[in-house]
Design a protein around this motif. Structure first.
Motif, PDB file in Angstrom:
ATOM      1  N   ARG A  49     -53.385 -58.484 -42.241  1.00  0.00           N
ATOM      2  CA  ARG A  49     -53.810 -58.632 -43.641  1.00  0.00           C
ATOM      3  C   ARG A  49     -54.484 -59.985 -43.889  1.00  0.00           C
ATOM      4  NH1 ARG A  49     -54.116 -53.848 -46.206  1.00  0.00           N
ATOM      5  NH2 ARG A  49     -52.319 -52.622 -45.605  1.00  0.00           N
ATOM      6  N   VAL A 104     -48.167 -57.784 -38.950  1.00  0.00           N
ATOM      7  CA  VAL A 104     -48.495 -57.250 -40.263  1.00  0.00           C
ATOM      8  C   VAL A 104     -49.218 -58.316 -41.095  1.00  0.00           C
ATOM      9  CG1 VAL A 104     -47.537 -56.391 -42.441  1.00  0.00           C
ATOM     10  CG2 VAL A 104     -46.658 -55.535 -40.263  1.00  0.00           C
ATOM     11  N   LEU A 123     -45.669 -58.241 -46.884  1.00  0.00           N
ATOM     12  CA  LEU A 123     -46.833 -58.840 -47.540  1.00  0.00           C
ATOM     13  C   LEU A 123     -46.455 -59.532 -48.844  1.00  0.00           C
ATOM     14  CD1 LEU A 123     -49.467 -56.062 -46.801  1.00  0.00           C
ATOM     15  CD2 LEU A 123     -49.260 -58.303 -45.722  1.00  0.00           C
ATOM     16  N   GLN A 124     -45.485 -58.963 -49.560  1.00  0.00           N
ATOM     17  CA  GLN A 124     -45.034 -59.610 -50.796  1.00  0.00           C
ATOM     18  C   GLN A 124     -44.399 -60.974 -50.499  1.00  0.00           C
ATOM     19  OE1 GLN A 124     -42.373 -56.716 -52.445  1.00  0.00           O
ATOM     20  NE2 GLN A 124     -44.006 -55.578 -53.506  1.00  0.00           N
ATOM     21  N   THR A 160     -44.284 -47.996 -44.770  1.00  0.00           N
ATOM     22  CA  THR A 160     -45.145 -48.550 -45.809  1.00  0.00           C
ATOM     23  C   THR A 160     -44.360 -49.532 -46.672  1.00  0.00           C
ATOM     24  OG1 THR A 160     -46.410 -46.493 -45.820  1.00  0.00           O
ATOM     25  CG2 THR A 160     -46.711 -47.958 -47.696  1.00  0.00           C
ATOM     26  N   GLU A 161     -43.127 -49.197 -47.019  1.00  0.00           N
ATOM     27  CA  GLU A 161     -42.282 -50.084 -47.820  1.00  0.00           C
ATOM     28  C   GLU A 161     -42.021 -51.392 -47.074  1.00  0.00           C
ATOM     29  OE1 GLU A 161     -41.004 -49.915 -50.974  1.00  0.00           O
ATOM     30  OE2 GLU A 161     -42.302 -48.157 -51.181  1.00  0.00           O
ATOM     31  N   SER A 162     -41.764 -51.282 -45.774  1.00  0.00           N
ATOM     32  CA  SER A 162     -41.516 -52.479 -44.958  1.00  0.00           C
ATOM     33  C   SER A 162     -42.738 -53.383 -44.942  1.00  0.00           C
ATOM     34  CB  SER A 162     -41.141 -52.054 -43.537  1.00  0.00           C
ATOM     35  OG  SER A 162     -40.972 -53.174 -42.725  1.00  0.00           O
ATOM     36  N   ARG A 163     -43.917 -52.781 -44.782  1.00  0.00           N
ATOM     37  CA  ARG A 163     -45.148 -53.560 -44.793  1.00  0.00           C
ATOM     38  C   ARG A 163     -45.360 -54.233 -46.149  1.00  0.00           C
ATOM     39  NH1 ARG A 163     -48.993 -49.135 -41.926  1.00  0.00           N
ATOM     40  NH2 ARG A 163     -48.140 -49.350 -39.842  1.00  0.00           N
ATOM     41  N   LYS A 164     -45.083 -53.478 -47.220  1.00  0.00           N
ATOM     42  CA  LYS A 164     -45.258 -54.036 -48.566  1.00  0.00           C
ATOM     43  C   LYS A 164     -44.336 -55.236 -48.769  1.00  0.00           C
ATOM     44  CE  LYS A 164     -46.753 -49.904 -51.075  1.00  0.00           C
ATOM     45  NZ  LYS A 164     -46.378 -48.887 -52.072  1.00  0.00           N
ATOM     46  N   LYS A 165     -43.081 -55.098 -48.341  1.00  0.00           N
ATOM     47  CA  LYS A 165     -42.124 -56.198 -48.489  1.00  0.00           C
ATOM     48  C   LYS A 165     -42.588 -57.425 -47.708  1.00  0.00           C
ATOM     49  CE  LYS A 165     -38.023 -53.341 -49.189  1.00  0.00           C
ATOM     50  NZ  LYS A 165     -36.772 -52.857 -48.590  1.00  0.00           N
ATOM     51  N   GLN A 215     -42.950 -43.531 -45.566  1.00  0.00           N
ATOM     52  CA  GLN A 215     -42.698 -44.368 -46.740  1.00  0.00           C
ATOM     53  C   GLN A 215     -41.907 -45.614 -46.353  1.00  0.00           C
ATOM     54  OE1 GLN A 215     -40.735 -41.722 -49.450  1.00  0.00           O
ATOM     55  NE2 GLN A 215     -42.581 -41.446 -50.704  1.00  0.00           N
TER      56      GLN A 215
END
Length: 165
Positions: free
Chosen positions: A162, A158, A132-133, A125-130, A122
């Motif tokens: 994407r 990353v 990309l955001q 995944t959270e790091s990747r989401k941040k 998690q």
């Protein structure tokens, strides 16, 4: 009284004195002229030597300029190569860092109970989401890496995976 020996002697003395003064003036004039001529010749000689030295130095200076220009070209070429190598190394370091992070996560997963395993995944995944955001908001890789205190290479990887979004 004109014919007296005293008057003749006096006239002769004045005449001799006048001749002596004229000779002295002539000699002095000749001395000054000779001195001026010698100075002019020395000046011309010095000027000739200077011109000779300049004519010898001009080709040397032209060659030195040519060598300096060639050297500048080589330095610019080397700078470009170093910059390209640095960029290539940055990419490789980013890839290796990501691989190491993944390997660490896998190793941690093997040694963690299932609950902690999900937590590590998690976090990744959270790091990747941040990442990309922030990229979607228009921040650069450097800004994202600084804000999230992550390696630039990892952020670049990353974002690159994407499609740069």
């Amino acid at each position: 009284m004109i014919g007296t020996p005293m008057t003749l002697n006096l006239m002769l003395a004045f005449l001799l004195f006048g001749l002596g003064a004229s000779c002295l003036a002539l000699a002095l004039s000749e001395f000054i002229q000779t001195r001026r001529t010698r100075r002019r010749m020395e000046a011309e000689s010095v000027k000739a030597v200077h011109l000779q030295v300049l004519s010898l130095l001009e080709p040397i200076l032209a060659e030195a300029k040519s060598v300096a220009d060639a050297f500048d070209g080589h330095v610019a070429e080397k700078r470009l190569l170093v910059t390209e190598l640095n960029q290539s190394l940055e990419k490789r370091i980013a890839s290796l860092t990501l691989l190491l992070n993944r390997a660490d996560a896998l190793m941690a997963r093997k040694h963690q109970p299932p609950e902690e395993e999900e937590s590590a995944e998690q976090r990744i995944t959270e790091s990747r989401k941040k990442i990309l955001q922030l990229a979607a908001k228009g921040l650069t890789v450097d800004q994202i890496a600084e804000r999230l205190t992550l390696p630039k290479g990892e952020v670049a990887l990353v974002v690159g995976l994407r499609g740069g979004r």
